[in-house]
Write a protein that holds these residues in place. Sequence first.
Motif, mmCIF file in Angstrom:
data_model
loop_
_atom_site.group_PDB
_atom_site.id
_atom_site.type_symbol
_atom_site.label_atom_id
_atom_site.label_comp_id
_atom_site.label_asym_id
_atom_site.label_seq_id
_atom_site.Cartn_x
_atom_site.Cartn_y
_atom_site.Cartn_z
ATOM 1 N N ARG A 14 -3.228 -5.533 -2.048
ATOM 2 C CA ARG A 14 -2.160 -4.617 -1.230
ATOM 3 C C ARG A 14 -3.803 -3.419 -0.797
ATOM 4 O O ARG A 14 -3.335 -3.132 -2.472
ATOM 5 C CB ARG A 14 -0.745 -4.471 -1.855
ATOM 6 N N PRO A 15 -3.115 -2.990 0.230
ATOM 7 C CA PRO A 15 -3.238 -1.846 0.516
ATOM 8 C C PRO A 15 -3.081 -0.316 -1.102
ATOM 9 O O PRO A 15 -2.253 -0.941 -0.732
ATOM 10 C CB PRO A 15 -3.201 -0.664 1.767
ATOM 11 N N VAL A 16 -4.341 0.152 -0.831
ATOM 12 C CA VAL A 16 -4.010 0.990 -1.830
ATOM 13 C C VAL A 16 -3.986 3.081 -1.088
ATOM 14 O O VAL A 16 -5.343 2.958 -0.273
ATOM 15 C CB VAL A 16 -4.855 1.174 -3.678
ATOM 16 N N PHE A 17 -3.260 3.111 -0.756
ATOM 17 C CA PHE A 17 -3.254 4.707 -0.965
ATOM 18 C C PHE A 17 -3.983 6.279 -0.953
ATOM 19 O O PHE A 17 -3.089 5.610 -2.489
ATOM 20 C CB PHE A 17 -2.168 4.942 0.620
ATOM 21 N N ARG A 33 1.269 3.260 -3.623
ATOM 22 C CA ARG A 33 1.379 1.460 -2.360
ATOM 23 C C ARG A 33 2.425 1.572 -1.863
ATOM 24 O O ARG A 33 3.524 2.135 -2.366
ATOM 25 C CB ARG A 33 0.758 -0.153 -3.501
ATOM 26 N N ALA A 34 1.922 1.009 -0.979
ATOM 27 C CA ALA A 34 3.881 0.531 0.299
ATOM 28 C C ALA A 34 4.727 -0.332 -0.485
ATOM 29 O O ALA A 34 4.469 -1.006 -0.809
ATOM 30 C CB ALA A 34 3.469 0.244 1.644
ATOM 31 N N ILE A 35 6.270 0.315 -0.736
ATOM 32 C CA ILE A 35 7.233 -0.759 -0.379
ATOM 33 C C ILE A 35 8.200 -0.333 0.838
ATOM 34 O O ILE A 35 7.914 0.545 1.509
ATOM 35 C CB ILE A 35 7.731 -0.293 -2.553
ATOM 36 N N GLY A 38 8.774 2.918 1.672
ATOM 37 C CA GLY A 38 8.654 4.089 0.726
ATOM 38 C C GLY A 38 7.245 3.510 1.061
ATOM 39 O O GLY A 38 6.218 3.107 0.634
ATOM 40 N N PHE A 39 7.211 4.159 -0.531
ATOM 41 C CA PHE A 39 6.015 3.871 -1.301
ATOM 42 C C PHE A 39 6.207 4.469 -3.040
ATOM 43 O O PHE A 39 7.269 4.993 -3.444
ATOM 44 C CB PHE A 39 4.808 5.240 -0.898
ATOM 45 N N ARG A 40 5.551 3.812 -3.878
ATOM 46 C CA ARG A 40 5.614 3.707 -5.588
ATOM 47 C C ARG A 40 4.229 3.980 -5.807
ATOM 48 O O ARG A 40 2.779 3.731 -5.570
ATOM 49 C CB ARG A 40 5.626 1.757 -5.606
ATOM 50 N N ILE A 326 0.370 4.706 5.571
ATOM 51 C CA ILE A 326 0.763 3.783 5.397
ATOM 52 C C ILE A 326 1.593 3.371 6.441
ATOM 53 O O ILE A 326 1.351 2.283 7.291
ATOM 54 C CB ILE A 326 2.518 3.736 4.292
ATOM 55 N N GLY A 327 2.076 4.481 7.276
ATOM 56 C CA GLY A 327 2.788 4.420 9.000
ATOM 57 C C GLY A 327 0.980 3.563 10.027
ATOM 58 O O GLY A 327 1.395 2.668 10.241
ATOM 59 N N ALA A 328 0.423 3.898 9.688
ATOM 60 C CA ALA A 328 -0.916 3.994 10.902
ATOM 61 C C ALA A 328 -1.722 2.462 10.322
ATOM 62 O O ALA A 328 -1.904 1.427 11.023
ATOM 63 C CB ALA A 328 -2.277 4.460 10.129
#
Length: 331
Positions: A14-17, A33-35, A38-40, A326-328
């Motif tokens: 999964r993508p990591v930001f 990471r996105a959840i 939101g994100f975690r 995450i939105g992008a």
Amino acid sequence: MDADDRKGPAAARRPVFAALDLGTNNCRLLIARAIPGGFRVIDAFSRIVRLGEGLSRSERLSERAMERALDALRICGAKIERRGVTAVRAVATEACRRARNCGSFVDAVERETGIAIEIISSQEEGRLAIAGCASLLDPAIPYALVFDIGGGSTELMWLEVAPGRRPRLIDQISVRCGVIGLAERYGGDHIPPARYRAMVEEVAEHIGPFAARNAITERHAGGRVQLLGTSGTVTTLAGVHLGLPRYDRRAVDGRFLGLSDARSIIESLVTLDFAGRAGHPCIGPERADLVVAGCAVLEAICDCCPVDRLRIADRGLREGILVDLIGADQV
């Protein structure tokens, strides 16, 4: 290895930001990471680097300040690589906006750490701060004054708030009243009351036209204004108010602090010298010479928007970057 990695290859892919904020005082990193919704956060880093030390006198980043920042950014670069980050945005704010030698510094950062630093405008800085803390705004109160007291500048955003809609930015100002510059001009050890009041009045002169053109005081009188602070100054005051044995983000983020309580804490901090402030576990020696300058900025803001309470946000620019990334990715 974090919990997602232990769940198997699918989770690990999964993508990591990563969001990095190189400010005038701090270098801060969040990796997430996105959840759903939101994100975690899976990794984080924060260090006081004082990149803007001496900038108000020389208009240049000093060699010592740049080396402190590079040391912190090397750690950030290692974390970004180790976590397998797939999208990163690293931004720099007021110190790099002002410094005549910021170009060579940014080049050195990319060469030595692999991190491409983007110097953002004060408008973009404000937008990201709002994106990061908007969930703490009360949709039932139609206006909000959101502020971020930084090391090199203070950002103020005047918003219209309504249920079911994103906050709308009405007006925004960036004033060169940051805690490092103020502390260098007024002192960071023992500050006599008259000098402290002079500091408050200097800040008030800068923000007065902004408050007047938006009729902030008048709108406050009708109970239609809320106040939200995203800076280290307000999180520190909240920690002091709570009597925390050490700073705890979970206890502070989203908490309300009465303005009368805030002013009482400020009054007690101003009477202390550097050693007295450094002895508090939520201040420490790294912030002891800066916290009074932050208090002066906060008092000037509260004077123009004298609401009963202030909401504290231990979130802001980095979280706003993550929301964007995450939105992008989802689009």
